[in-house]
Design a protein around this motif. Structure first.
Motif, PDB file in Angstrom:
ATOM      1  N   THR A  78       0.848  -1.187   0.000  1.00  0.00           N
ATOM      2  CA  THR A  78       0.000   0.000   0.000  1.00  0.00           C
ATOM      3  C   THR A  78       0.889   1.245   0.000  1.00  0.00           C
ATOM      4  O   THR A  78       1.961   1.241   0.621  1.00  0.00           O
ATOM      5  CB  THR A  78      -0.930   0.027   1.234  1.00  0.00           C
ATOM      6  OG1 THR A  78      -0.132  -0.070   2.412  1.00  0.00           O
ATOM      7  CG2 THR A  78      -1.936  -1.124   1.185  1.00  0.00           C
ATOM      8  N   PRO A  79       0.474   2.297  -0.688  1.00  0.00           N
ATOM      9  CA  PRO A  79       1.308   3.507  -0.752  1.00  0.00           C
ATOM     10  C   PRO A  79       1.665   4.045   0.635  1.00  0.00           C
ATOM     11  O   PRO A  79       0.806   4.130   1.521  1.00  0.00           O
ATOM     12  CB  PRO A  79       0.442   4.503  -1.514  1.00  0.00           C
ATOM     13  CG  PRO A  79      -0.435   3.644  -2.366  1.00  0.00           C
ATOM     14  CD  PRO A  79      -0.740   2.444  -1.495  1.00  0.00           C
ATOM     15  N   VAL A  80       2.934   4.404   0.803  1.00  0.00           N
ATOM     16  CA  VAL A  80       3.373   5.020   2.059  1.00  0.00           C
ATOM     17  C   VAL A  80       2.646   6.339   2.243  1.00  0.00           C
ATOM     18  O   VAL A  80       2.519   7.134   1.308  1.00  0.00           O
ATOM     19  CB  VAL A  80       4.909   5.254   2.046  1.00  0.00           C
ATOM     20  CG1 VAL A  80       5.333   6.149   3.206  1.00  0.00           C
ATOM     21  CG2 VAL A  80       5.657   3.936   2.094  1.00  0.00           C
ATOM     22  N   GLY A  81       2.178   6.550   3.460  1.00  0.00           N
ATOM     23  CA  GLY A  81       1.522   7.807   3.811  1.00  0.00           C
ATOM     24  C   GLY A  81       1.896   8.216   5.219  1.00  0.00           C
ATOM     25  O   GLY A  81       2.635   7.515   5.924  1.00  0.00           O
ATOM     26  N   TRP A 129       5.875   1.691  -1.317  1.00  0.00           N
ATOM     27  CA  TRP A 129       4.779   1.026  -0.630  1.00  0.00           C
ATOM     28  C   TRP A 129       5.236   0.530   0.732  1.00  0.00           C
ATOM     29  O   TRP A 129       6.408   0.197   0.921  1.00  0.00           O
ATOM     30  CB  TRP A 129       4.319  -0.220  -1.395  1.00  0.00           C
ATOM     31  CG  TRP A 129       3.683   0.001  -2.705  1.00  0.00           C
ATOM     32  CD1 TRP A 129       2.415   0.449  -2.945  1.00  0.00           C
ATOM     33  CD2 TRP A 129       4.240  -0.269  -3.989  1.00  0.00           C
ATOM     34  NE1 TRP A 129       2.168   0.481  -4.302  1.00  0.00           N
ATOM     35  CE2 TRP A 129       3.283   0.049  -4.961  1.00  0.00           C
ATOM     36  CE3 TRP A 129       5.488  -0.753  -4.414  1.00  0.00           C
ATOM     37  CZ2 TRP A 129       3.507  -0.113  -6.324  1.00  0.00           C
ATOM     38  CZ3 TRP A 129       5.714  -0.901  -5.775  1.00  0.00           C
ATOM     39  CH2 TRP A 129       4.729  -0.575  -6.711  1.00  0.00           C
ATOM     40  N   MET A 130       4.299   0.407   1.639  1.00  0.00           N
ATOM     41  CA  MET A 130       4.495  -0.380   2.847  1.00  0.00           C
ATOM     42  C   MET A 130       4.207  -1.818   2.442  1.00  0.00           C
ATOM     43  O   MET A 130       3.258  -2.083   1.702  1.00  0.00           O
ATOM     44  CB  MET A 130       3.528   0.047   3.961  1.00  0.00           C
ATOM     45  CG  MET A 130       3.737   1.457   4.453  1.00  0.00           C
ATOM     46  SD  MET A 130       5.374   1.804   5.124  1.00  0.00           S
ATOM     47  CE  MET A 130       5.436   0.673   6.520  1.00  0.00           C
ATOM     48  N   GLY A 186       8.264  -4.721   5.462  1.00  0.00           N
ATOM     49  CA  GLY A 186       9.225  -3.709   5.046  1.00  0.00           C
ATOM     50  C   GLY A 186       8.559  -2.627   4.226  1.00  0.00           C
ATOM     51  O   GLY A 186       7.375  -2.354   4.365  1.00  0.00           O
ATOM     52  N   ARG A 187       9.358  -2.046   3.347  1.00  0.00           N
ATOM     53  CA  ARG A 187       8.839  -1.049   2.407  1.00  0.00           C
ATOM     54  C   ARG A 187       9.649  -1.162   1.127  1.00  0.00           C
ATOM     55  O   ARG A 187      10.770  -1.659   1.114  1.00  0.00           O
ATOM     56  CB  ARG A 187       8.877   0.364   2.980  1.00  0.00           C
ATOM     57  CG  ARG A 187      10.269   0.891   3.273  1.00  0.00           C
ATOM     58  CD  ARG A 187      10.773   1.769   2.134  1.00  0.00           C
ATOM     59  NE  ARG A 187      12.101   2.264   2.410  1.00  0.00           N
ATOM     60  CZ  ARG A 187      13.137   2.070   1.591  1.00  0.00           C
ATOM     61  NH1 ARG A 187      13.010   1.389   0.490  1.00  0.00           N
ATOM     62  NH2 ARG A 187      14.324   2.571   1.881  1.00  0.00           N
ATOM     63  N   TRP A 203      14.163  -1.079  -1.782  1.00  0.00           N
ATOM     64  CA  TRP A 203      13.432  -1.835  -0.769  1.00  0.00           C
ATOM     65  C   TRP A 203      14.216  -1.851   0.525  1.00  0.00           C
ATOM     66  O   TRP A 203      15.422  -1.600   0.550  1.00  0.00           O
ATOM     67  CB  TRP A 203      13.194  -3.278  -1.235  1.00  0.00           C
ATOM     68  CG  TRP A 203      14.472  -3.907  -1.691  1.00  0.00           C
ATOM     69  CD1 TRP A 203      15.444  -4.480  -0.910  1.00  0.00           C
ATOM     70  CD2 TRP A 203      14.970  -3.962  -3.023  1.00  0.00           C
ATOM     71  NE1 TRP A 203      16.502  -4.892  -1.678  1.00  0.00           N
ATOM     72  CE2 TRP A 203      16.229  -4.582  -2.996  1.00  0.00           C
ATOM     73  CE3 TRP A 203      14.461  -3.543  -4.257  1.00  0.00           C
ATOM     74  CZ2 TRP A 203      16.991  -4.798  -4.123  1.00  0.00           C
ATOM     75  CZ3 TRP A 203      15.228  -3.765  -5.382  1.00  0.00           C
ATOM     76  CH2 TRP A 203      16.468  -4.382  -5.322  1.00  0.00           C
ATOM     77  N   ALA A 204      13.514  -2.157   1.589  1.00  0.00           N
ATOM     78  CA  ALA A 204      14.109  -2.432   2.899  1.00  0.00           C
ATOM     79  C   ALA A 204      13.192  -3.450   3.565  1.00  0.00           C
ATOM     80  O   ALA A 204      11.980  -3.245   3.631  1.00  0.00           O
ATOM     81  CB  ALA A 204      14.204  -1.166   3.740  1.00  0.00           C
TER      82      ALA A 204
END
Length: 184
Positions: A22-25, A72-73, A84-85, A103-104
């Motif tokens: 899902t998009p990071v917010g 993304w998350m 991760g993200r 990525w992480a």
């Protein structure tokens, strides 16, 4: 009558076999602080402060709005736990607009193929939403784990770029660290 085919929006969740992306917010700050506090993640991406994470999350949310692209998350489909993200950043690389894949993955989840799974999902997503942009990835030359993921994703070495980062055998962040650049 024909059934109407739905078109996925860039910000719709992306599902893989094991992940929900899902998009990071701004609402993801607590999970990002948790991710960036993992020692291996912090080594490659840090150091992070809560204020820095808040600013980064706000920047990612703005990128999704302005460019239709971002990170993304990544959470487990099975229980919603943080994996991760990852995803893209759109930027100018020496005069060429590109999507940079990164990525992480949480320390406890590394070595299980999550970075590759996330990367494959991102590459598939890019074909639909930003096929016109070249895709690159880069990491410090001594980050063998990330380089292996890039190779598993079918990316090939494309030279060295220099930017702020880590230098093998030296402590701290350096302004002119060598990064291995890969292209799809």
């Amino acid at each position: 009558m024909h059934a109407k085919r739905s078109v996925q929006a860039p910000t719709d969740p992306v599902l893989t076999r094991r992940l929900v992306l899902t998009p990071v917010g701004r609402g993801d700050v607590d999970d990002l602080v948790l991710l960036y506090s993992d020692p291996v993640v912090a080594y490659w991406t840090g150091p992070w402060t809560r204020a820095g994470v808040e600013a980064w999350a706000a920047n990612m949310a703005a990128g999704w709005t302005a460019d239709g692209v971002g990170k993304w998350m990544a959470r487990a489909r099975s229980d919603g736990s943080l994996v991760g993200r990852g995803g893209f950043t759109r930027f100018d690389l020496a005069g060429e607009m590109v999507l940079e894949l990164g990525w992480a993955v949480r320390d406890a989840r590394t070595g299980r193929g999550y970075a590759t799974e996330l990367g494959r999902a991102a590459l598939d997503w890019a074909v639909t939403h930003h096929a016109e942009l070249p895709i690159v990835a880069f990491t410090e030359v001594h980050n063998r784990a990330s380089r292996a993921v890039m190779e598993r994703l079918g990316m090939g070495p494309a030279g060295i770029i220099r930017r702020e980062g880590l230098v093998e055998g030296r402590t701290g962040i350096h302004p002119d660290a060598p990064f291995a650049l890969y292209r799809l």
